[in-house]
Design a protein around this motif. Structure first.
Motif, PDB file in Angstrom:
ATOM      1  N   ASP A  76     -22.306   7.658  17.174  1.00 15.94           N
ATOM      2  CA  ASP A  76     -22.418   7.686  18.633  1.00 15.94           C
ATOM      3  C   ASP A  76     -23.492   6.822  19.260  1.00 15.94           C
ATOM      4  N   THR A 123     -17.721  10.172  17.068  1.00  8.44           N
ATOM      5  CA  THR A 123     -17.310  11.367  16.856  1.00  8.44           C
ATOM      6  C   THR A 123     -16.506  12.326  17.766  1.00  8.44           C
ATOM      7  N   SER A 125     -15.490  15.091  20.305  1.00  8.34           N
ATOM      8  CA  SER A 125     -16.114  16.131  21.292  1.00  8.34           C
ATOM      9  C   SER A 125     -15.749  17.678  21.874  1.00  8.34           C
ATOM     10  N   LEU A 205     -22.501  18.853  11.366  1.00 14.43           N
ATOM     11  CA  LEU A 205     -22.365  18.230  12.594  1.00 14.43           C
ATOM     12  C   LEU A 205     -22.293  19.001  13.521  1.00 14.43           C
ATOM     13  N   LYS A 207     -22.279  19.191  18.202  1.00 15.99           N
ATOM     14  CA  LYS A 207     -22.146  18.397  19.306  1.00 15.99           C
ATOM     15  C   LYS A 207     -21.800  19.310  20.616  1.00 15.99           C
ATOM     16  N   THR A 209     -21.078  18.498  24.932  1.00 17.49           N
ATOM     17  CA  THR A 209     -21.012  17.600  25.834  1.00 17.49           C
ATOM     18  C   THR A 209     -20.821  18.144  27.170  1.00 17.49           C
ATOM     19  N   MET A 219     -24.795  14.237  26.568  1.00 15.94           N
ATOM     20  CA  MET A 219     -24.509  14.516  24.974  1.00 15.94           C
ATOM     21  C   MET A 219     -25.432  15.082  24.395  1.00 15.94           C
ATOM     22  N   ARG A 221     -26.403  15.988  20.270  1.00 18.17           N
ATOM     23  CA  ARG A 221     -25.839  16.201  18.852  1.00 18.17           C
ATOM     24  C   ARG A 221     -26.936  16.326  17.919  1.00 18.17           C
ATOM     25  N   TYR A 222     -26.281  17.016  16.877  1.00 10.10           N
ATOM     26  CA  TYR A 222     -27.503  17.472  15.868  1.00 10.10           C
ATOM     27  C   TYR A 222     -26.787  17.241  14.322  1.00 10.10           C
ATOM     28  N   SER A 223     -27.243  16.554  13.394  1.00 12.99           N
ATOM     29  CA  SER A 223     -26.903  16.670  11.994  1.00 12.99           C
ATOM     30  C   SER A 223     -27.568  16.693  11.183  1.00 12.99           C
ATOM     31  N   SER A 253     -31.610  14.492  15.481  1.00 14.05           N
ATOM     32  CA  SER A 253     -31.243  15.085  16.866  1.00 14.05           C
ATOM     33  C   SER A 253     -30.944  13.912  17.800  1.00 14.05           C
ATOM     34  N   GLN A 254     -29.932  13.974  18.636  1.00 17.01           N
ATOM     35  CA  GLN A 254     -29.813  12.965  19.407  1.00 17.01           C
ATOM     36  C   GLN A 254     -29.347  13.389  20.980  1.00 17.01           C
TER      37      GLN A 254
END
Length: 262
Positions: A76, A123, A125, A205, A207, A209, A219, A221-223, A253-254
């Motif tokens: 992403d 990825t 959503s 993962l 996410k 949105t 957005m 996102r955490y993985s 984290s994003q």
């Protein structure tokens, strides 16, 4: 007398862009859904093996002779390359990928930090309808065929993979979620080794949105990929006390805001 008519015009964007200068492949959702991925390779990192010029390997792949530490892994838009191992710092379920591209040469300026290959992944959503997947796979040495110079009972191994995804709406047309989880248990006893190498890995993962308005989308996102390896580097030449116990977890984290300015 009045007449009404409706004309619907559809166009499909070609996968191959004839105007680009770089080399590589783009893999859409249909290809990723139908392609053959082995029982021990159901994570997004195996996508890069589908492109020409890529040599599979551990801990990562080599592209046209470059070392694996020269690759870049974008999820992403975020670079997840791990400088300590040369691979990606995160891994997740293969079914979480919406689209992927593998660039192997002629990289644009935006990829200037990578001199090997570039794996760029988008990825899923979620959406206004709930949907998900479940996949279970298992294999061991009994699936290997014996031969004149190979006895499958000598190298005892097994691999079990359980994976699932789920996505859907939290607020219809405004807020969506998507989660993907995968559990891997791999055991391998090299020929003549006194112990069995056991690797346990959980891949997650998550996410969210949020469509704030037609011009702005947020957005989150955490993985994370926590894993343990018991008797790492075991072999016939290594005593049990000379092996290692490894434990690692590198969460990422994003937060991303996409806006259209006019």
């Amino acid at each position: 007398m009045a007449f009404t008519a409706e004309i619907e015009v559809g166009a499909e964007v070609p996968i191959v862009d004839t105007a680009r200068t770089n080399t590589g492949e783009v893999f859409g959702e249909k290809y990723l859904r139908l392609t053959a991925i082995g029982s021990d390779g159901r994570d997004y990192l195996k996508i890069i093996n589908q492109a020409a010029g890529v040599v599979p390997g551990r801990p990562a792949q080599q592209v046209f002779g470059a070392t694996y530490s020269e690759n870049s892994y974008l999820v992403d838009g975020f670079n997840t390359a791990d400088s300590s191992t040369g691979g990606s710092a995160t891994s997740f379920n293969f079914d979480a990928v919406e689209e992927a591209s593998v660039l192997t040469g002629g990289l644009d300026a935006e990829f200037g930090y990578g001199t090997g290959g570039v794996l760029n992944v988008v990825t899923k959503s979620g959406g206004n309808q709930f949907s998900g997947t479940f996949d279970a796979r298992y294999r061991d040495q009994r699936f290997n065929e014996s031969g004149d110079h190979y006895d499958p009972g000598v190298n005892v191994s097994s691999n079990r993979v359980l994976s699932a995804t789920l996505g859907g709406p939290i607020l219809r047309d405004r807020l969506w979620f998507f989660v993907a989880m995968q559990n891997v248990l791999a055991e391998d006893t090299p020929v003549g080794a006194p112990e069995t190498r056991v690797e346990g890995r959980n891949e997650f993962l998550g996410k969210l949105t949020w469509a704030i308005n037609p011009a702005n989308r947020l957005m989150l996102r955490y993985s994370a990929t926590p894993k343990t390896i018991d008797y790492a580097y075991v072999s016939r030449w290594t005593a049990p006390e000379g092996t290692h116990y490894l434990e690692a977890s590198e969460p990422i984290s994003q937060l991303e805001l996409n806006s259209v300015l006019s």
